[in-house]
Design a protein around this motif. Sequence first.
Motif, PDB file in Angstrom:
ATOM      1  N   ARG A  11       0.838  -1.213   0.000  1.00 43.21           N
ATOM      2  CA  ARG A  11       0.000   0.000   0.000  1.00 43.21           C
ATOM      3  C   ARG A  11       0.864   1.251   0.000  1.00 43.21           C
ATOM      4  O   ARG A  11       0.614   2.186  -0.749  1.00 43.21           O
ATOM      5  N   ILE A  12       1.897   1.274   0.843  1.00 44.29           N
ATOM      6  CA  ILE A  12       2.794   2.436   0.899  1.00 44.29           C
ATOM      7  C   ILE A  12       3.538   2.588  -0.413  1.00 44.29           C
ATOM      8  O   ILE A  12       3.664   3.699  -0.947  1.00 44.29           O
ATOM      9  N   GLU A  13       4.024   1.470  -0.974  1.00 48.21           N
ATOM     10  CA  GLU A  13       4.719   1.521  -2.269  1.00 48.21           C
ATOM     11  C   GLU A  13       3.806   2.067  -3.360  1.00 48.21           C
ATOM     12  O   GLU A  13       4.235   2.864  -4.195  1.00 48.21           O
ATOM     13  N   ALA A  14       2.559   1.653  -3.367  1.00 47.17           N
ATOM     14  CA  ALA A  14       1.608   2.139  -4.366  1.00 47.17           C
ATOM     15  C   ALA A  14       1.357   3.636  -4.210  1.00 47.17           C
ATOM     16  O   ALA A  14       1.153   4.353  -5.191  1.00 47.17           O
ATOM     17  N   GLU A  15       1.389   4.094  -2.961  1.00 54.67           N
ATOM     18  CA  GLU A  15       1.092   5.501  -2.690  1.00 54.67           C
ATOM     19  C   GLU A  15       2.266   6.419  -2.991  1.00 54.67           C
ATOM     20  O   GLU A  15       2.098   7.481  -3.575  1.00 54.67           O
ATOM     21  N   VAL A  16       3.496   6.015  -2.573  1.00 54.36           N
ATOM     22  CA  VAL A  16       4.643   6.920  -2.693  1.00 54.36           C
ATOM     23  C   VAL A  16       5.729   6.418  -3.646  1.00 54.36           C
ATOM     24  O   VAL A  16       6.711   7.110  -3.867  1.00 54.36           O
ATOM     25  N   GLY A  17       5.555   5.212  -4.187  1.00 54.82           N
ATOM     26  CA  GLY A  17       6.513   4.730  -5.171  1.00 54.82           C
ATOM     27  C   GLY A  17       7.601   3.828  -4.617  1.00 54.82           C
ATOM     28  O   GLY A  17       8.202   3.069  -5.360  1.00 54.82           O
ATOM     29  N   GLU A  18       7.888   3.913  -3.345  1.00 51.04           N
ATOM     30  CA  GLU A  18       8.883   3.046  -2.729  1.00 51.04           C
ATOM     31  C   GLU A  18       8.547   2.895  -1.251  1.00 51.04           C
ATOM     32  O   GLU A  18       7.757   3.651  -0.711  1.00 51.04           O
ATOM     33  N   CYS A  19       9.175   1.898  -0.602  1.00 49.14           N
ATOM     34  CA  CYS A  19       8.881   1.648   0.806  1.00 49.14           C
ATOM     35  C   CYS A  19      10.039   0.892   1.435  1.00 49.14           C
ATOM     36  O   CYS A  19      10.578  -0.051   0.854  1.00 49.14           O
ATOM     37  N   CYS A  20      10.405   1.302   2.639  1.00 51.61           N
ATOM     38  CA  CYS A  20      11.424   0.584   3.404  1.00 51.61           C
ATOM     39  C   CYS A  20      10.834   0.211   4.760  1.00 51.61           C
ATOM     40  O   CYS A  20       9.715   0.614   5.097  1.00 51.61           O
ATOM     41  N   ASP A  21      11.590  -0.557   5.548  1.00 47.49           N
ATOM     42  CA  ASP A  21      11.107  -0.984   6.857  1.00 47.49           C
ATOM     43  C   ASP A  21      10.733   0.201   7.747  1.00 47.49           C
ATOM     44  O   ASP A  21       9.760   0.144   8.489  1.00 47.49           O
ATOM     45  N   ALA A  22      11.494   1.280   7.659  1.00 48.67           N
ATOM     46  CA  ALA A  22      11.214   2.468   8.470  1.00 48.67           C
ATOM     47  C   ALA A  22       9.869   3.082   8.086  1.00 48.67           C
ATOM     48  O   ALA A  22       9.132   3.576   8.953  1.00 48.67           O
ATOM     49  N   ASP A  23       9.524   3.061   6.797  1.00 54.05           N
ATOM     50  CA  ASP A  23       8.234   3.591   6.354  1.00 54.05           C
ATOM     51  C   ASP A  23       7.088   2.765   6.931  1.00 54.05           C
ATOM     52  O   ASP A  23       6.077   3.308   7.381  1.00 54.05           O
ATOM     53  N   VAL A  24       7.255   1.442   6.910  1.00 54.79           N
ATOM     54  CA  VAL A  24       6.233   0.560   7.458  1.00 54.79           C
ATOM     55  C   VAL A  24       6.083   0.806   8.953  1.00 54.79           C
ATOM     56  O   VAL A  24       4.973   0.951   9.464  1.00 54.79           O
ATOM     57  N   GLN A  25       7.200   0.877   9.665  1.00 54.55           N
ATOM     58  CA  GLN A  25       7.161   1.098  11.107  1.00 54.55           C
ATOM     59  C   GLN A  25       6.540   2.447  11.452  1.00 54.55           C
ATOM     60  O   GLN A  25       5.744   2.557  12.380  1.00 54.55           O
ATOM     61  N   GLN A  26       6.877   3.475  10.677  1.00 50.95           N
ATOM     62  CA  GLN A  26       6.309   4.798  10.919  1.00 50.95           C
ATOM     63  C   GLN A  26       4.791   4.768  10.753  1.00 50.95           C
ATOM     64  O   GLN A  26       4.055   5.317  11.569  1.00 50.95           O
ATOM     65  N   ARG A  27       4.315   4.085   9.706  1.00 45.62           N
ATOM     66  CA  ARG A  27       2.877   4.015   9.477  1.00 45.62           C
ATOM     67  C   ARG A  27       2.187   3.204  10.574  1.00 45.62           C
ATOM     68  O   ARG A  27       1.105   3.561  11.051  1.00 45.62           O
ATOM     69  N   LEU A  28       2.814   2.107  11.018  1.00 49.13           N
ATOM     70  CA  LEU A  28       2.257   1.321  12.118  1.00 49.13           C
ATOM     71  C   LEU A  28       2.163   2.153  13.391  1.00 49.13           C
ATOM     72  O   LEU A  28       1.154   2.092  14.103  1.00 49.13           O
ATOM     73  N   ASP A  29       3.200   2.938  13.671  1.00 52.57           N
ATOM     74  CA  ASP A  29       3.175   3.810  14.846  1.00 52.57           C
ATOM     75  C   ASP A  29       2.049   4.828  14.745  1.00 52.57           C
ATOM     76  O   ASP A  29       1.347   5.103  15.722  1.00 52.57           O
TER      77      ASP A  29
END
Length: 129
Positions: A11-29
């Motif tokens: 979902r994050i990759e689709a929205e912003v074009g790329e995604c790393c573990d920090a992006d996932v963790q930030q969204r979970l937080d």
Amino acid sequence: MSDTEPRLRRRIEAEVGECCDADVQQRLDELVDLAASASGDDGPRDAFAALGNETRYRLTRILSATEGELCVCELEPVVDVSESAVSHALADLVNAGLATRRKEGNWRYYDSTAFADDLLAVADRETEA
């Protein structure tokens, strides 16, 4: 990693074009904070749960339609359940903020709250639409 995280990553990759573990963790937080802020007041949830029972719903309708207070002995004949069941249902309505209770000697009088009246008015408007 839970089953949800790969989907969240896509979902994050689709929205912003790329995604790393920090992006996932930030969204979970962010989601955990959002859930915490959304669970503060149980009043409306308790009110909807109280109205989910036929006896409590009918009692709320009756109290809302009546001018003034009613006693359990006046409510029992119109909901066709025992006096103790009416008393228990009314206690649930009071706890949910949908009714008020006033004691005078051996008698207890109940009335609907403005919250109950507003909630029923919204429900009525929605069914008319």
